[in-house]
Motif scaffolding. Sequence first.
Motif, short mmCIF file in Angstrom:
data_model
loop_
_atom_site.label_atom_id
_atom_site.label_comp_id
_atom_site.label_asym_id
_atom_site.label_seq_id
_atom_site.Cartn_x
_atom_site.Cartn_y
_atom_site.Cartn_z
N MET A 1 0.81 -1.13 -0.02
CA MET A 1 -0.06 0.00 0.01
C MET A 1 0.94 1.01 0.09
N ARG A 2 0.71 2.06 -1.11
CA ARG A 2 1.69 3.27 -0.97
C ARG A 2 1.06 4.41 -0.24
N THR A 3 1.85 5.07 0.52
CA THR A 3 1.52 6.40 1.31
C THR A 3 1.42 7.44 0.39
N GLU A 4 1.11 8.79 1.05
CA GLU A 4 1.37 10.03 0.26
C GLU A 4 2.85 10.27 0.00
N VAL A 5 3.50 9.80 1.06
CA VAL A 5 5.07 10.41 1.01
C VAL A 5 5.68 9.51 -0.27
N ASP A 6 4.94 8.07 -0.37
CA ASP A 6 5.58 7.18 -1.55
C ASP A 6 5.25 7.64 -2.67
N GLU A 7 4.00 8.20 -2.83
CA GLU A 7 3.60 8.93 -4.25
C GLU A 7 4.58 10.25 -4.70
N VAL A 8 4.87 11.05 -3.39
CA VAL A 8 5.62 12.31 -3.73
C VAL A 8 6.85 11.62 -4.18
N ILE B 1 5.07 17.59 -21.43
CA ILE B 1 5.03 18.25 -20.16
C ILE B 1 3.66 17.97 -19.53
N SER B 2 2.78 17.78 -20.32
CA SER B 2 1.42 17.72 -19.77
C SER B 2 1.38 16.38 -18.70
N ARG B 3 1.86 15.14 -19.57
CA ARG B 3 1.91 13.77 -18.90
C ARG B 3 2.94 14.07 -17.36
N HIS B 4 3.93 14.52 -17.51
CA HIS B 4 4.41 15.14 -16.30
C HIS B 4 3.51 15.66 -15.08
N LEU B 5 2.87 16.80 -15.75
CA LEU B 5 2.03 17.56 -14.89
C LEU B 5 0.91 16.66 -14.29
N ARG B 6 0.31 15.67 -15.17
CA ARG B 6 -0.64 14.61 -14.70
C ARG B 6 -0.04 13.99 -13.32
N VAL B 7 1.26 13.54 -13.43
CA VAL B 7 1.71 12.87 -12.58
C VAL B 7 1.74 13.71 -10.93
N LEU B 8 2.19 14.85 -11.42
CA LEU B 8 2.33 15.84 -10.15
C LEU B 8 1.21 16.16 -9.47
N ARG B 9 0.22 16.38 -10.31
CA ARG B 9 -1.44 16.53 -9.89
C ARG B 9 -1.81 15.32 -9.29
N ALA B 10 -1.87 14.19 -9.63
CA ALA B 10 -2.16 12.98 -9.17
C ALA B 10 -1.57 12.87 -7.77
N CYS B 11 -0.47 13.05 -7.37
CA CYS B 11 0.01 12.77 -6.09
C CYS B 11 -0.20 14.21 -5.02
N GLY B 12 -0.82 15.25 -5.85
CA GLY B 12 -1.29 16.22 -5.07
C GLY B 12 -0.09 17.65 -4.91
#
Length: 110
Positions: A1-8, A45-56
């Motif tokens: 199970m991934r945590t918020e810190v893992d996602e970041v 860049i949109s793909r990278h922004l999507r990842v950054l948005r997904a993890c908050g």
Amino acid sequence: MRTEVDEVLVALADPVRRQVVDELRQRPRRAGELADSAGMSFPAISRHLRVLRACGLVEVRALDEDARVRVYQLRAEPFLALRAWLDQVEGFWTEQLDAFSDYAKKRKQE
């Protein structure tokens, strides 16, 4: 199970995403500006922004003057969670080093 810190940490593992975070530390920016500064296409860049948005780490908002224009900005909460985790790790190592120092001093006195 991934945590918020893992996602970041996963998101920040990529150098392009770290560059985006560095750019956004200065001020909010449009995706096109981020693409230009990274030397990338808009879809890339949109793909990278999507990842950054997904993890908050990043949020997007529309400009008041023109609702069609989207601006990306950093969110503090994920960085605070990461800082708290790093503080715990640092505390562990500080305790370990202090214990080793005490042990070494004790051995030297013997």
